[in-house]
Motif scaffolding. Sequence first.
Motif, PDB file in Angstrom:
ATOM      1  N   ILE A 104      70.511  39.353  45.941  1.00  0.00           N
ATOM      2  CA  ILE A 104      70.538  39.927  47.507  1.00  0.00           C
ATOM      3  C   ILE A 104      68.966  39.565  47.669  1.00  0.00           C
ATOM      4  N   GLN A 105      68.569  38.865  48.804  1.00  0.00           N
ATOM      5  CA  GLN A 105      67.469  38.569  49.467  1.00  0.00           C
ATOM      6  C   GLN A 105      67.163  39.658  50.418  1.00  0.00           C
ATOM      7  N   SER A 106      68.011  40.123  51.301  1.00  0.00           N
ATOM      8  CA  SER A 106      67.814  40.941  52.099  1.00  0.00           C
ATOM      9  C   SER A 106      69.015  41.955  52.548  1.00  0.00           C
ATOM     10  N   GLY A 128      75.320  52.984  50.357  1.00  0.00           N
ATOM     11  CA  GLY A 128      74.744  54.239  49.888  1.00  0.00           C
ATOM     12  C   GLY A 128      73.284  54.098  49.669  1.00  0.00           C
ATOM     13  N   HIS A 129      73.030  52.615  49.533  1.00  0.00           N
ATOM     14  CA  HIS A 129      71.512  52.464  49.130  1.00  0.00           C
ATOM     15  C   HIS A 129      71.181  50.839  49.010  1.00  0.00           C
ATOM     16  N   THR A 130      69.964  50.553  49.174  1.00  0.00           N
ATOM     17  CA  THR A 130      69.557  49.364  49.520  1.00  0.00           C
ATOM     18  C   THR A 130      69.452  48.393  47.965  1.00  0.00           C
ATOM     19  N   GLY A 131      69.885  46.987  48.182  1.00  0.00           N
ATOM     20  CA  GLY A 131      70.319  46.293  47.142  1.00  0.00           C
ATOM     21  C   GLY A 131      69.363  45.045  46.887  1.00  0.00           C
ATOM     22  N   LYS A 132      68.321  45.184  47.881  1.00  0.00           N
ATOM     23  CA  LYS A 132      67.326  43.850  47.866  1.00  0.00           C
ATOM     24  C   LYS A 132      66.732  43.596  46.342  1.00  0.00           C
ATOM     25  N   GLY A 133      66.668  42.477  45.909  1.00  0.00           N
ATOM     26  CA  GLY A 133      66.311  41.895  44.416  1.00  0.00           C
ATOM     27  C   GLY A 133      67.302  41.959  43.304  1.00  0.00           C
ATOM     28  N   GLU A 156      75.819  43.461  39.920  1.00  0.00           N
ATOM     29  CA  GLU A 156      75.385  44.644  39.418  1.00  0.00           C
ATOM     30  C   GLU A 156      75.173  46.016  40.525  1.00  0.00           C
ATOM     31  N   TYR A 157      75.041  45.399  41.654  1.00  0.00           N
ATOM     32  CA  TYR A 157      74.826  46.477  42.962  1.00  0.00           C
ATOM     33  C   TYR A 157      75.966  46.978  43.370  1.00  0.00           C
ATOM     34  N   LEU A 158      77.155  46.187  43.350  1.00  0.00           N
ATOM     35  CA  LEU A 158      78.642  46.605  43.590  1.00  0.00           C
ATOM     36  C   LEU A 158      78.948  47.771  42.643  1.00  0.00           C
ATOM     37  N   PRO A 159      79.665  48.745  43.370  1.00  0.00           N
ATOM     38  CA  PRO A 159      80.292  49.881  42.424  1.00  0.00           C
ATOM     39  C   PRO A 159      81.320  49.114  41.782  1.00  0.00           C
ATOM     40  N   SER A 160      81.659  49.450  40.146  1.00  0.00           N
ATOM     41  CA  SER A 160      82.204  48.568  39.289  1.00  0.00           C
ATOM     42  C   SER A 160      83.759  48.368  39.750  1.00  0.00           C
ATOM     43  N   LYS A 161      84.359  49.404  40.604  1.00  0.00           N
ATOM     44  CA  LYS A 161      85.668  49.112  40.901  1.00  0.00           C
ATOM     45  C   LYS A 161      85.851  47.957  41.756  1.00  0.00           C
ATOM     46  N   LEU A 162      84.636  47.765  42.356  1.00  0.00           N
ATOM     47  CA  LEU A 162      84.696  46.505  43.546  1.00  0.00           C
ATOM     48  C   LEU A 162      84.490  45.232  43.044  1.00  0.00           C
ATOM     49  N   VAL A 163      83.830  45.088  41.997  1.00  0.00           N
ATOM     50  CA  VAL A 163      83.499  43.889  41.522  1.00  0.00           C
ATOM     51  C   VAL A 163      84.465  43.008  41.452  1.00  0.00           C
ATOM     52  N   ASP A 164      85.696  43.029  40.809  1.00  0.00           N
ATOM     53  CA  ASP A 164      86.800  42.238  40.778  1.00  0.00           C
ATOM     54  C   ASP A 164      87.453  42.144  41.963  1.00  0.00           C
ATOM     55  N   VAL A 165      87.231  42.788  43.213  1.00  0.00           N
ATOM     56  CA  VAL A 165      87.817  42.522  44.434  1.00  0.00           C
ATOM     57  C   VAL A 165      86.830  41.849  45.210  1.00  0.00           C
ATOM     58  N   GLU A 207      82.891  56.895  60.048  1.00  0.00           N
ATOM     59  CA  GLU A 207      81.403  57.152  59.492  1.00  0.00           C
ATOM     60  C   GLU A 207      81.146  55.816  58.248  1.00  0.00           C
ATOM     61  N   ILE A 208      80.006  55.296  58.619  1.00  0.00           N
ATOM     62  CA  ILE A 208      79.714  54.245  57.770  1.00  0.00           C
ATOM     63  C   ILE A 208      78.919  54.673  56.359  1.00  0.00           C
ATOM     64  N   LYS A 209      78.461  55.848  56.530  1.00  0.00           N
ATOM     65  CA  LYS A 209      77.615  56.283  55.244  1.00  0.00           C
ATOM     66  C   LYS A 209      78.659  56.374  54.051  1.00  0.00           C
ATOM     67  N   ASN A 210      78.197  55.531  52.919  1.00  0.00           N
ATOM     68  CA  ASN A 210      78.943  55.342  51.861  1.00  0.00           C
ATOM     69  C   ASN A 210      80.451  55.069  51.919  1.00  0.00           C
ATOM     70  N   LEU A 211      80.591  54.325  53.146  1.00  0.00           N
ATOM     71  CA  LEU A 211      81.899  53.841  53.184  1.00  0.00           C
ATOM     72  C   LEU A 211      82.652  52.937  52.182  1.00  0.00           C
ATOM     73  N   MET A 212      81.649  52.375  51.394  1.00  0.00           N
ATOM     74  CA  MET A 212      82.111  51.550  50.335  1.00  0.00           C
ATOM     75  C   MET A 212      82.017  52.427  48.944  1.00  0.00           C
ATOM     76  N   ARG A 213      81.571  53.620  48.794  1.00  0.00           N
ATOM     77  CA  ARG A 213      81.598  54.182  47.791  1.00  0.00           C
ATOM     78  C   ARG A 213      82.357  55.555  47.814  1.00  0.00           C
ATOM     79  N   GLY A 214      82.646  56.066  49.022  1.00  0.00           N
ATOM     80  CA  GLY A 214      82.881  57.420  49.120  1.00  0.00           C
ATOM     81  C   GLY A 214      84.427  57.686  48.825  1.00  0.00           C
ATOM     82  N   ASN A 215      85.321  56.604  48.552  1.00  0.00           N
ATOM     83  CA  ASN A 215      86.695  56.727  48.549  1.00  0.00           C
ATOM     84  C   ASN A 215      87.248  56.144  47.164  1.00  0.00           C
TER      85      ASN A 215
END
Length: 199
Positions: free
Chosen positions: A66-68, A78-83, A88-97, A158-166
């Motif tokens: 991730i460069q930006s 839920g947090h920045t991923g730059k660099g 590794e940044y994705l929640p483990s449940k989303l990696v295969d998706v 609500e976009i906050k934690n949209l990809m992590r809060g479910n």
Amino acid sequence: MEFESANPSIIRSIKQRDLLNTWLRLYAREQKLPRLEEYQPARLADETPDLVYYTVDDTQPPRLTIQSDGTRMSSAYGHTGKGRYLHEYLPSKLVDVVMPVYYECIARGLPVYTISNIDDIYGRIVAYERMLLPFSEAGKVTHVLASLKTISEDGGFEIKNLMRGNDSLPTPKLRAIIDRDLFHRAPGRISPSDVIEFN
């Protein structure tokens, strides 16, 4: 993971279509992937909150750094991923998706478009529209640009934690590789064959 064959008209967002049209203009010149430096869409700064740039390592499977970080997607995850590596940044449940979508874009060297439904923390359905554009140096995909749109028919969400809060995974609605009609058609142009004469 199955991807349907599609042409550019499958893109729903006008702004994503504009981004794709700029890519198509560059691609159509020599029927090969453009370089990222060549890519200068109009009003690109307006789209920055929804864009994420990645560099691609030539490994198997490819590693994307991730460069930006689009500010809206930082909120969604839920947090920045730059660099960081995307896998590794994705929640483990989303990696295969998520990762197979990027791998398809890199392997085919073509735009990919997906739509998934996600519930926000209040149970409202949010459509997550992802468009990936590949870029190349010396014939290999070296960069991917992701345009990420979140839209809810319910209006606000609500976009906050949209990809992590479910606990449930996103529900895929569409997975497409854009491999047909790979040229930019200027809007409003009429060819002579389209003209109907009235006597």
